[in-house]
Design an enzyme around this catalytic site. Structure first.
Site, mmCIF file in Angstrom:
data_model
loop_
_atom_site.group_PDB
_atom_site.id
_atom_site.type_symbol
_atom_site.label_atom_id
_atom_site.label_comp_id
_atom_site.label_asym_id
_atom_site.label_seq_id
_atom_site.Cartn_x
_atom_site.Cartn_y
_atom_site.Cartn_z
ATOM 1 N N SER A 127 -12.927 2.861 -1.004
ATOM 2 C CA SER A 127 -11.648 3.384 -0.576
ATOM 3 C C SER A 127 -11.430 4.872 -0.829
ATOM 4 C CB SER A 127 -10.519 2.582 -1.202
ATOM 5 O OG SER A 127 -9.419 2.733 -0.366
ATOM 6 N N GLU A 161 -2.165 5.845 6.906
ATOM 7 C CA GLU A 161 -3.419 5.254 7.403
ATOM 8 C C GLU A 161 -3.134 4.377 8.634
ATOM 9 O OE1 GLU A 161 -6.527 4.683 4.957
ATOM 10 O OE2 GLU A 161 -7.636 3.462 6.386
ATOM 11 N N ASP A 173 -5.441 -0.820 -1.562
ATOM 12 C CA ASP A 173 -6.158 0.395 -1.969
ATOM 13 C C ASP A 173 -5.198 1.487 -2.442
ATOM 14 O OD1 ASP A 173 -8.197 -1.123 -1.021
ATOM 15 O OD2 ASP A 173 -8.564 0.059 0.772
HETATM 16 C C1 GLA Z 1 -9.879 -2.594 3.121
HETATM 17 C C2 GLA Z 1 -8.364 -2.432 3.315
HETATM 18 C C3 GLA Z 1 -7.602 -3.242 2.260
HETATM 19 C C4 GLA Z 1 -8.080 -4.687 2.179
HETATM 20 C C5 GLA Z 1 -9.610 -4.749 2.118
HETATM 21 C C6 GLA Z 1 -10.127 -6.153 2.234
HETATM 22 O O1 GLA Z 1 -10.275 -2.010 1.922
HETATM 23 O O2 GLA Z 1 -8.004 -1.080 3.210
HETATM 24 O O3 GLA Z 1 -6.217 -3.179 2.535
HETATM 25 O O4 GLA Z 1 -7.573 -5.441 3.250
HETATM 26 O O5 GLA Z 1 -10.230 -3.978 3.134
HETATM 27 O O6 GLA Z 1 -9.745 -6.897 1.131
#
Ligand code: GLA
Length: 391
Positions: A127, A161, A173
């Protein structure tokens, strides 16, 4: 090797010059121990912020211009704040979206110089995007005394986002980026946004990430497909019980009673989400009891669900999980994040870490002919202001 902060501050000095009025912010990447694809279903997640981070140095301008320098890419971008548009360049959108969302909230950024960069691997599923959005939002909030609350910074990061970058992500995240704490994992209830910290200070255990080299090309299109499949499931279930708002309101028994009303693929996706939510809750009980064997079991089951039920894994990720499971001292292993690439997260006994790292690299090299990154991560606080060092 110079640390990130030193590199970014020297880049700032070179690109922008000496600016007594500035803020320096550290904004980390994250791991997720368990609870994948549950956040946008109003379920539970168990992430932690880590020791890989972005650093931002931001100073004000009065001319209505925002100027960004991405130190890692050695690339820059400028825009007039009054007329922000998405750019083909890609990376500036993560910053422009933040300014745009602030404007919508009535906070006007008069102008800014921004230099940023760090060591969160891009595309590894840690992330880096939330780190950019929330780190920048946090920095602007400090610099201009907007007094936006922490939870509103989280939501602002997510909206930028969703609306500007165009990825329909959940809230995990951005939430852990802002609320993460040293040596603690964070259980988030993605419906109420209530949260709880669990100490994670075990010296005998390590969190090890194994990257795949695969590009996550399918990630955003398939991500949106999975979201829609869950929503379809909810709509069907609502016909039986109108009070159902999301898969959070459903248990397996109820789902099975109404299985005939759904196409098998929809049932399969919904069942994964319902089971994953239960696994997160069980994993939290395991943390209470300090039962890391059982915790690791939940991680393994989570991976099987992501592979067979939700179908967001990849052959490389499955290979890494299987390899990990064959090494002694590994309590849990699973793919992490949205899927289709990125990395696996492994819970490994400290005494086995060196062998684990070596063997995992060797397994991956034998399979693909390429080297991959395998590294131990440490849980460190979420986004914070760093004290200024006068230069
Ligand atoms: C990405 C998204 C999160 C979540 C994950 C899966 O990281 O940004 O919000 O949905 O995938 O758990």
């Amino acid at each position: 090797m110079k640390d990130c902060r030193t590199i970014i501050e020297s880049a700032f000095l070179e690109k922008v010059g000496k600016r007594p009025e500035r803020v320096v912010v550290r904004s980390p990447g994250r791991v997720n121990l368990i609870g994948e694809h549950t956040d946008y279903n109003e379920g539970f997640v168990l992430p932690a912020s880590v020791d890989k981070a972005m650093v931002f140095v931001v100073s004000p301008r009065a001319d209505g211009i925002c100027h960004f320098y991405a130190a890692d890419l050695k690339d820059e971008f400028s825009a007039a704040i009054a007329s922000i548009e998405r750019t083909q360049k890609g990376w500036p959108n993560y910053l422009l979206g933040v300014i745009e969302e602030m404007k919508k909230m009535g906070f006007n950024v008069p102008g800014c110089d921004v230099v940023f960069g760090g060591d969160i691997p891009i595309g590894a599923g840690m992330s880096s995007s939330a780190a950019v959005e929330c780190g920048f939002a946090f920095a602007l909030n400090q610099l201009f005394d907007f007094e936006i609350s922490r939870i509103d910074l989280v939501k602002l990061g997510q909206r930028s986002e969703n609306n500007f970058v165009g990825v329909n992500c959940g809230i995990m995240d951005q939430f852990v980026n802002i609320f993460g704490e040293d040596q603690k994992v964070l259980k988030i209830d993605c419906r109420s946004l209530a949260y709880e910290y669990f100490p994670f200070e075990r010296e005998d255990l390590a969190i090890v990430l194994c990257e795949t080299e695969a590009k996550r090309s399918l990630a955003s299109s398939e991500y949106n497909v999975r979201r829609q499949q869950c929503e379809t499931g909810v709509r069907i279930l609502q016909k039986n019980r109108p009070d159902i708002r999301s898969l959070r309101d459903v248990n397996l028994e109820f789902l099975n009673e109404h299985r005939k009303q759904m196409e098998p693929i929809i049932l399969q996706r919904c069942a994964y989400v319902v089971e994953e939510n239960e696994r997160v809750l069980r994993a939290c009980e395991d943390l209470h009891r300090n039962d890391f064997r059982s915790f690791g079991e939940q991680m393994h089951r989570s991976h099987s669900g992501l592979r067979d039920g939700y179908q967001v894994s990849s052959p490389d990720l499955d290979f890494l999980v299987e390899s990990a499971s064959s090494i002694s001292g590994v309590l849990g292993a699973r793919m992490m994040g949205a899927g289709f690439g990125g990395c696996t997260i492994n819970l490994v006994e400290q005494k086995s870490v060196d062998t684990f790292v070596e063997e995992m690299k060797e397994h991956y090299r034998q399979r693909t002919g390429k080297a991959n990154n395998v590294y131990v991560t440490h849980i460190q606080s979420g986004t914070r202001l760093l004290p200024l060092i006068e230069n």
